[in-house]
Motif scaffolding. Structure first.
Motif, PDB file in Angstrom:
ATOM      1  N   PHE A 250       0.820  -1.210   0.000  1.00  0.00           N
ATOM      2  CA  PHE A 250       0.000   0.000   0.000  1.00  0.00           C
ATOM      3  C   PHE A 250       0.859   1.267   0.000  1.00  0.00           C
ATOM      4  O   PHE A 250       0.331   2.371  -0.071  1.00  0.00           O
ATOM      5  CB  PHE A 250      -0.965  -0.007   1.193  1.00  0.00           C
ATOM      6  CG  PHE A 250      -2.063  -1.025   1.069  1.00  0.00           C
ATOM      7  CD1 PHE A 250      -3.131  -0.806   0.208  1.00  0.00           C
ATOM      8  CD2 PHE A 250      -2.030  -2.209   1.794  1.00  0.00           C
ATOM      9  CE1 PHE A 250      -4.151  -1.738   0.079  1.00  0.00           C
ATOM     10  CE2 PHE A 250      -3.042  -3.151   1.672  1.00  0.00           C
ATOM     11  CZ  PHE A 250      -4.102  -2.919   0.814  1.00  0.00           C
ATOM     12  N   SER A 255       2.495   3.474  -9.738  1.00  0.00           N
ATOM     13  CA  SER A 255       1.435   3.975 -10.619  1.00  0.00           C
ATOM     14  C   SER A 255       0.771   5.179  -9.952  1.00  0.00           C
ATOM     15  O   SER A 255       1.008   6.318 -10.313  1.00  0.00           O
ATOM     16  CB  SER A 255       0.403   2.888 -10.929  1.00  0.00           C
ATOM     17  OG  SER A 255      -0.138   2.345  -9.743  1.00  0.00           O
ATOM     18  N   VAL A 256      -0.065   4.905  -8.952  1.00  0.00           N
ATOM     19  CA  VAL A 256      -0.679   6.004  -8.215  1.00  0.00           C
ATOM     20  C   VAL A 256      -0.173   5.950  -6.779  1.00  0.00           C
ATOM     21  O   VAL A 256       0.488   4.999  -6.386  1.00  0.00           O
ATOM     22  CB  VAL A 256      -2.217   5.889  -8.214  1.00  0.00           C
ATOM     23  CG1 VAL A 256      -2.758   6.002  -9.623  1.00  0.00           C
ATOM     24  CG2 VAL A 256      -2.664   4.603  -7.553  1.00  0.00           C
ATOM     25  N   CYS A 261      -5.391   7.205  -0.474  1.00  0.00           N
ATOM     26  CA  CYS A 261      -6.690   6.661  -0.052  1.00  0.00           C
ATOM     27  C   CYS A 261      -6.525   5.650   1.077  1.00  0.00           C
ATOM     28  O   CYS A 261      -7.309   5.616   2.013  1.00  0.00           O
ATOM     29  CB  CYS A 261      -7.376   5.947  -1.213  1.00  0.00           C
ATOM     30  SG  CYS A 261      -7.772   7.022  -2.599  1.00  0.00           S
TER      31      CYS A 261
HETATM   32  C1  HEC Z   1      -8.586   6.903  -5.153  1.00  0.00           C
HETATM   33  C2  HEC Z   1      -8.481   6.088  -3.955  1.00  0.00           C
HETATM   34  C3  HEC Z   1      -7.670   4.799  -4.052  1.00  0.00           C
HETATM   35  C4  HEC Z   1      -6.363   4.644  -4.459  1.00  0.00           C
HETATM   36  C5  HEC Z   1      -5.397   5.707  -4.910  1.00  0.00           C
HETATM   37  C6  HEC Z   1      -6.101   3.237  -4.366  1.00  0.00           C
HETATM   38  N1  HEC Z   1      -7.205   2.570  -3.904  1.00  0.00           N
HETATM   39 FE1  HEC Z   1      -7.303   0.579  -3.458  1.00  0.00          FE
HETATM   40  N2  HEC Z   1      -9.301   0.776  -3.165  1.00  0.00           N
HETATM   41  C7  HEC Z   1      -9.981   1.951  -3.091  1.00  0.00           C
HETATM   42  C8  HEC Z   1     -11.377   1.687  -2.855  1.00  0.00           C
HETATM   43  C9  HEC Z   1     -12.495   2.736  -2.710  1.00  0.00           C
HETATM   44  C10 HEC Z   1     -11.513   0.273  -2.812  1.00  0.00           C
HETATM   45  C11 HEC Z   1     -12.804  -0.519  -2.605  1.00  0.00           C
HETATM   46  C12 HEC Z   1     -13.410  -0.749  -3.971  1.00  0.00           C
HETATM   47  C13 HEC Z   1     -14.691  -1.570  -3.874  1.00  0.00           C
HETATM   48  O1  HEC Z   1     -14.580  -2.770  -3.693  1.00  0.00           O
HETATM   49  O2  HEC Z   1     -15.762  -0.998  -3.963  1.00  0.00           O
HETATM   50  C14 HEC Z   1     -10.180  -0.264  -3.009  1.00  0.00           C
HETATM   51  C15 HEC Z   1      -9.878  -1.625  -3.015  1.00  0.00           C
HETATM   52  C16 HEC Z   1      -8.595  -2.132  -3.015  1.00  0.00           C
HETATM   53  C17 HEC Z   1      -8.254  -3.520  -2.878  1.00  0.00           C
HETATM   54  C18 HEC Z   1      -9.253  -4.665  -2.742  1.00  0.00           C
HETATM   55  C19 HEC Z   1      -9.682  -4.989  -4.152  1.00  0.00           C
HETATM   56  C20 HEC Z   1     -10.557  -6.205  -4.211  1.00  0.00           C
HETATM   57  O3  HEC Z   1     -10.102  -7.212  -4.722  1.00  0.00           O
HETATM   58  O4  HEC Z   1     -11.704  -6.122  -3.727  1.00  0.00           O
HETATM   59  C21 HEC Z   1      -6.908  -3.614  -2.924  1.00  0.00           C
HETATM   60  C22 HEC Z   1      -6.075  -4.877  -2.830  1.00  0.00           C
HETATM   61  C23 HEC Z   1      -6.399  -2.276  -3.133  1.00  0.00           C
HETATM   62  N3  HEC Z   1      -7.457  -1.393  -3.167  1.00  0.00           N
HETATM   63  C24 HEC Z   1      -5.055  -1.970  -3.263  1.00  0.00           C
HETATM   64  C25 HEC Z   1      -4.613  -0.747  -3.758  1.00  0.00           C
HETATM   65  C26 HEC Z   1      -3.246  -0.498  -4.168  1.00  0.00           C
HETATM   66  C27 HEC Z   1      -2.114  -1.503  -4.099  1.00  0.00           C
HETATM   67  C28 HEC Z   1      -3.208   0.785  -4.635  1.00  0.00           C
HETATM   68  C29 HEC Z   1      -2.036   1.522  -5.257  1.00  0.00           C
HETATM   69  C30 HEC Z   1      -1.500   0.882  -6.431  1.00  0.00           C
HETATM   70  C31 HEC Z   1      -4.550   1.345  -4.449  1.00  0.00           C
HETATM   71  N4  HEC Z   1      -5.365   0.375  -3.949  1.00  0.00           N
HETATM   72  C32 HEC Z   1      -4.895   2.656  -4.721  1.00  0.00           C
HETATM   73  C33 HEC Z   1      -9.450   3.220  -3.225  1.00  0.00           C
HETATM   74  C34 HEC Z   1      -8.185   3.490  -3.701  1.00  0.00           C
END
Ligand code: HEC
Length: 393
Positions: A250, A255-256, A261
């Motif tokens: 995390f 990338s981002v 978040c």
């Molecule tokens: C803009 C906000 C944001 C960023 C930036 C972000 N995420 Fe998330 N992420 C979320 C949200 C909101 C969810 C839940 C999505 C849903 O299931 O509705 C999530 C879900 C996930 C999940 C669970 C996905 C699943 O299989 O259900 C993982 C693992 C994850 N993020 C990893 C990452 C990683 C690693 C990065 C960076 C590369 C990242 N996220 C960047 C907002 C973000």
């Protein structure tokens, strides 16, 4: 408008949203036309957004006239889903004091069984949950409104948090959620919600609370003084290293900036993690970490670094769901969001999340102050439906 394209809920799109406009997805910071007050002129009125002429100077707004029969028609369609009867129309039309006559009709509708049904429907749509076996959360929200109690009970009720609704009579019957959680906390321990939003690492449940009750997508916390991480803006107030880097990184920056978040999300999600796929509380964490080729059961260390504790926001530690509920109930973002949702519904706006139908705080402020005094959301709706904006055309 650039922002309205962000309607798809995939992670890719969320990431894109985060990169484009960190911290600008909420209610605050937007002016009346959705421009973001940075001097651009989205509305094309010849002035930079945010410096738009006041209502008094706006020829379109100041040309509106008060019409209580039109207001009655709009209110009736919304509150009871039918046009006003001829009797109602005549009554308002012929009254010496049209406003009083309108308000009488409005109050009668707000007390009717049809309005209770409408509210169950409204909360189903808003909460994205409902139907057989899935109605208890929308029903609780509707019940709190209809009964005119403290609406923040939605997060804090330790009993009676899963009521049922009889649409024929428009009446509610109390019921307990029985999720098995050590302490119940309104909709936060509702098994049907936990089941509907089951997902990896409980992030979807976390997102549900954020979007439904706080009216903005993640990122939810943005610091005034962003720092740079490998040339990218890190905008969260949390210590960057507070969240896990293994087995999912995390802290990744390739990338981002995940942490923008996930610093917030990873401190909340463990609170919801003991609900299994059926929405029932287990003694252990019951969600999975999405590793390839096989997902593994999530451990606390998958979200947080050792020593970190669960929290709603930076500086607001909460140990369990009842503690979270108590904090949510007092969060000003909750009041603002609930009022904004009532406003948008009354004014026939689109959804505040999926359509970015945000409302400038200056418009909401009197209603927010009003709501904060009593936490009576039906009263807030009544105030909106008697406001100049609602009765002017
Ligand atoms: C803009 C906000 C944001 C960023 C930036 C972000 N995420 Fe998330 N992420 C979320 C949200 C909101 C969810 C839940 C999505 C849903 O299931 O509705 C999530 C879900 C996930 C999940 C669970 C996905 C699943 O299989 O259900 C993982 C693992 C994850 N993020 C990893 C990452 C990683 C690693 C990065 C960076 C590369 C990242 N996220 C960047 C907002 C973000």
């Amino acid at each position: 408008m650039r922002a309205t394209t962000i309607t798809i809920l995939s992670l890719t799109m969320l990431l894109a949203a985060c990169e484009e406009e960190p911290g600008k997805l909420g209610i605050a910071g937007k002016d009346a036309d959705g421009g973001d007050q940075t001097g651009e002129d989205v509305d094309g009125d010849g002035t930079p957004d945010g410096t738009d002429p006041s209502v008094a100077d706006d020829p379109v707004l100041s040309a509106r006239v008060v019409d209580y029969n039109e207001a009655l028609r709009t209110a009736s369609l919304k509150l009871v889903r039918r046009l006003p009867t001829l009797d109602q129309i005549r009554k308002v039309e012929r009254a010496a004091d049209k406003r009083t006559a309108y308000v009488e009709e409005l109050d009668a509708m707000l007390e009717s069984p049809a309005f209770a049904s409408r509210m169950v429907k409204f909360w189903r749509d808003t909460m994205r949950v409902g139907g057989t076996d899935f109605d208890t959360a929308p029903t609780l929200a509707a019940k709190l409104m209809i009964e005119g109690g403290d609406f923040s009970d939605i997060f804090t009720l330790s009993t009676g948090n899963c009521p049922t609704f009889d649409a024929d009579t428009g009446t509610f019957a109390p019921g307990d959620c029985q999720s098995g959680a050590p302490g119940e906390a309104g909709v936060l321990t509702d098994p049907s919600v936990m089941r509907q939003f089951y997902g990896n690492m409980a992030f979807r449940r976390t997102r549900w609370v954020q979007e439904v009750f706080f009216c903005s997508k993640f990122p939810a916390e943005v610091t005034d003084s962003p720092t740079q991480k490998e040339g990218k803006d890190y905008t969260s107030p949390w210590a960057f290293e507070s969240i896990a880097s293994d087995p999912i990184n995390f802290q990744d920056l390739s990338s981002v900036v995940c942490a923008n978040c996930h610093t917030t999300m990873n401190h909340i999600a463990p609170l919801f993690a003991n609900f299994d796929a059926d929405g029932m509380w287990q003694n252990n964490i019951a969600v999975m970490t999405p590793l390839a080729p096989e997902p593994v059961p999530t451990e606390l260390s998958h979200w947080l670094q050792p020593g970190e504790t669960t929290a709603w926001r930076h500086g607001q530690e909460v140990a369990d769901l009842p503690a979270l509920g108590a904090v949510l109930a007092e969060d000003p973002g909750f009041s603002e969001c609930m009022v904004a949702r009532m406003w948008n519904w009354a004014m026939s706006k689109e959804d505040i999340i999926t359509d970015l139908a945000t409302v400038p705080y200056s418009v909401l402020e009197p209603h927010v102050l009003d709501f904060d005094a009593e936490r009576d959301l039906k009263k807030t709706l009544r105030t909106i439906m008697t406001s100049d904006d609602f009765v002017s055309f």
